[in-house]
Motif scaffolding. Structure first.
Motif, PDB file in Angstrom:
ATOM      1  N   PHE A 158      42.491 -37.156   1.712  1.00 56.12           N
ATOM      2  CA  PHE A 158      42.046 -36.397   3.130  1.00 56.12           C
ATOM      3  C   PHE A 158      40.696 -36.900   3.150  1.00 56.12           C
ATOM      4  O   PHE A 158      40.221 -35.898   2.083  1.00 56.12           O
ATOM      5  N   THR A 159      39.592 -37.578   3.524  1.00 53.72           N
ATOM      6  CA  THR A 159      38.914 -37.874   2.983  1.00 53.72           C
ATOM      7  C   THR A 159      37.851 -38.198   4.653  1.00 53.72           C
ATOM      8  O   THR A 159      37.960 -38.185   5.373  1.00 53.72           O
ATOM      9  N   ARG A 181      33.421 -33.992   7.360  1.00 50.46           N
ATOM     10  CA  ARG A 181      34.220 -33.344   6.958  1.00 50.46           C
ATOM     11  C   ARG A 181      35.701 -33.475   8.073  1.00 50.46           C
ATOM     12  O   ARG A 181      35.412 -34.255   8.405  1.00 50.46           O
ATOM     13  N   VAL A 182      36.246 -33.120   7.166  1.00 47.11           N
ATOM     14  CA  VAL A 182      37.386 -33.823   6.482  1.00 47.11           C
ATOM     15  C   VAL A 182      37.988 -32.560   8.826  1.00 47.11           C
ATOM     16  O   VAL A 182      38.279 -32.006   8.196  1.00 47.11           O
ATOM     17  N   ASP A 183      38.941 -33.225   9.150  1.00 44.08           N
ATOM     18  CA  ASP A 183      39.151 -32.770  10.412  1.00 44.08           C
ATOM     19  C   ASP A 183      40.881 -32.102  10.393  1.00 44.08           C
ATOM     20  O   ASP A 183      41.800 -32.811   9.166  1.00 44.08           O
ATOM     21  N   LEU A 184      40.673 -30.572   9.693  1.00 46.63           N
ATOM     22  CA  LEU A 184      42.243 -30.288   8.988  1.00 46.63           C
ATOM     23  C   LEU A 184      43.089 -30.296  10.039  1.00 46.63           C
ATOM     24  O   LEU A 184      43.998 -30.594   9.647  1.00 46.63           O
ATOM     25  N   ASN A 185      42.974 -29.789  10.732  1.00 42.41           N
ATOM     26  CA  ASN A 185      43.953 -30.102  11.946  1.00 42.41           C
ATOM     27  C   ASN A 185      45.265 -31.376  12.286  1.00 42.41           C
ATOM     28  O   ASN A 185      45.921 -31.289  11.758  1.00 42.41           O
ATOM     29  N   ALA A 186      43.652 -32.358  11.890  1.00 44.27           N
ATOM     30  CA  ALA A 186      44.522 -33.823  11.890  1.00 44.27           C
ATOM     31  C   ALA A 186      45.496 -34.001  10.850  1.00 44.27           C
ATOM     32  O   ALA A 186      45.495 -34.334  10.090  1.00 44.27           O
ATOM     33  N   VAL A 227      41.225 -41.553   6.007  1.00 44.68           N
ATOM     34  CA  VAL A 227      40.229 -41.272   6.666  1.00 44.68           C
ATOM     35  C   VAL A 227      40.130 -40.139   7.707  1.00 44.68           C
ATOM     36  O   VAL A 227      40.026 -41.051   8.559  1.00 44.68           O
ATOM     37  N   LEU A 228      39.520 -39.111   7.812  1.00 46.57           N
ATOM     38  CA  LEU A 228      39.979 -38.256   9.193  1.00 46.57           C
ATOM     39  C   LEU A 228      38.411 -37.199   8.826  1.00 46.57           C
ATOM     40  O   LEU A 228      38.851 -36.182   8.469  1.00 46.57           O
ATOM     41  N   GLY A 229      37.365 -38.029   9.561  1.00 44.61           N
ATOM     42  CA  GLY A 229      35.624 -37.734   9.768  1.00 44.61           C
ATOM     43  C   GLY A 229      34.788 -37.920   9.612  1.00 44.61           C
ATOM     44  O   GLY A 229      35.275 -38.926   9.055  1.00 44.61           O
TER      45      GLY A 229
END
Ligand SMILES: NC(=O)c1ccc[n+]([C@@H]2O[C@H](COP(=O)([O-])OP(=O)(O)OC[C@H]3O[C@@H](n4cnc5c(N)ncnc54)[C@H](OP(=O)(O)O)[C@@H]3O)[C@@H](O)[C@H]2O)c1
Length: 222
Positions: free
Chosen positions: A106-107, A133-138, A128-130
């Motif tokens: 996750f990046t 910073r990486v969206d931890l919930n996602a 790619v989640l954010g």
């Protein structure tokens, strides 16, 4: 999904010394416990600095535990998960090449298109989640959809703190070694910006070990 943080720390709460090169803290017998916890987990997660600076293999070492996993219908090694704002892994990466575990990274948008292609060609699933910073919930929702039921977190201090703050941790297993590292900048179990009200915990188990260490198991109260 059950999320367990595993940590090895000194009496003063440090998970590494000021040199930040992954100092030895666990005893041999504690390593056996960590190996068993890995073998019982569907996936193992590490934060960006641990991933890039230490390049961990995150494999199950014991042949017997690997065989047990195979007998239960799993790969010998659990899935490996990296949460890294700006991924810069190379062909030499042990994280990418060691063992049989599938790899999920996750990046964020900070990671270059060239790196995303490299990681995917190396066989990793990359999300790619954010932006920064990486969206931890996602990220954890993605892992749940992937069928991950037991997630082990192996640090570091920034990642532990972020997951705790987001209310995503169920349990902490902490091996406390008979050691003191000191050093104001040495990482601790939970770094980040700090938790003003304090994370509330319930002690589940406590063991005194022959190596002089102590093993503590806490439930995180939500
Ligand atoms: N003894 C143990 O059990 C143990 C286990 C593992 C690691 N360690 C030690 O821990 C130290 C590393 O810890 P660390 O705190 O520096 O790094 P870390 O927790 O491994 O990684 C944190 C990094 O992850 C990235 N990240 C991306 N999305 C994030 C999000 N949503 N929340 C938080 N971070 C996010 C951030 O990178 P950006 O800042 O670039 O955004 C952040 O710096 C090392 O010294 C290592 O040896 C000890």
């Amino acid at each position: 999904m059950k999320v367990i943080i595993n940590v090895a720390m000194t009496l003063d709460g440090k998970i590494d010394n000021v040199a930040r090169r992954g100092a030895k803290i666990s005893s041999d017998s504690d390593w056996d416990r960590v190996d068993r916890l890995r073998a019982e987990s569907d996936a193992i997660l590490v934060g960006g600095r641990t991933l890039l600076d230490e390049d961990p293999r995150l494999t199950v070492k014991s042949a017997a535990l690997r065989d047990e996993r195979v007998a239960r219908g799993f790969e010998p090694d659990p899935v490996k998960v990296g949460i890294v704002s700006n991924a810069t892994l190379t062909v030499k990466s042990r994280f990418l090449s060691a063992g049989t575990g599938k790899i999920i990274i996750f990046t964020t948008e900070q990671t270059s298109a060239k790196q995303l292609t490299f990681l995917r060609e190396a066989g990793a699933v990359v999300c790619v989640l954010g932006k920064k910073r990486v969206d931890l919930n996602a990220a954890l929702a993605f892992l749940e959809e992937w069928g991950i039921e037991n997630l082990m977190v192996e640090g570091g201090g920034g990642m532990n703190a972020a997951l705790l703050t987001a209310g995503l941790v169920d349990e902490i297993q902490a091996y406390i070694a008979p050691l003191i590292f000191g050093g104001a900048t040495a990482p601790t179990l939970a770094d980040g910006a700090g938790i003003l009200d304090g994370e509330k915990l319930d002690l589940l188990d406590l063991k005194k070990l022959d190596d002089g260490g102590v093993l503590l198991r806490y439930q995180v109260l939500k």
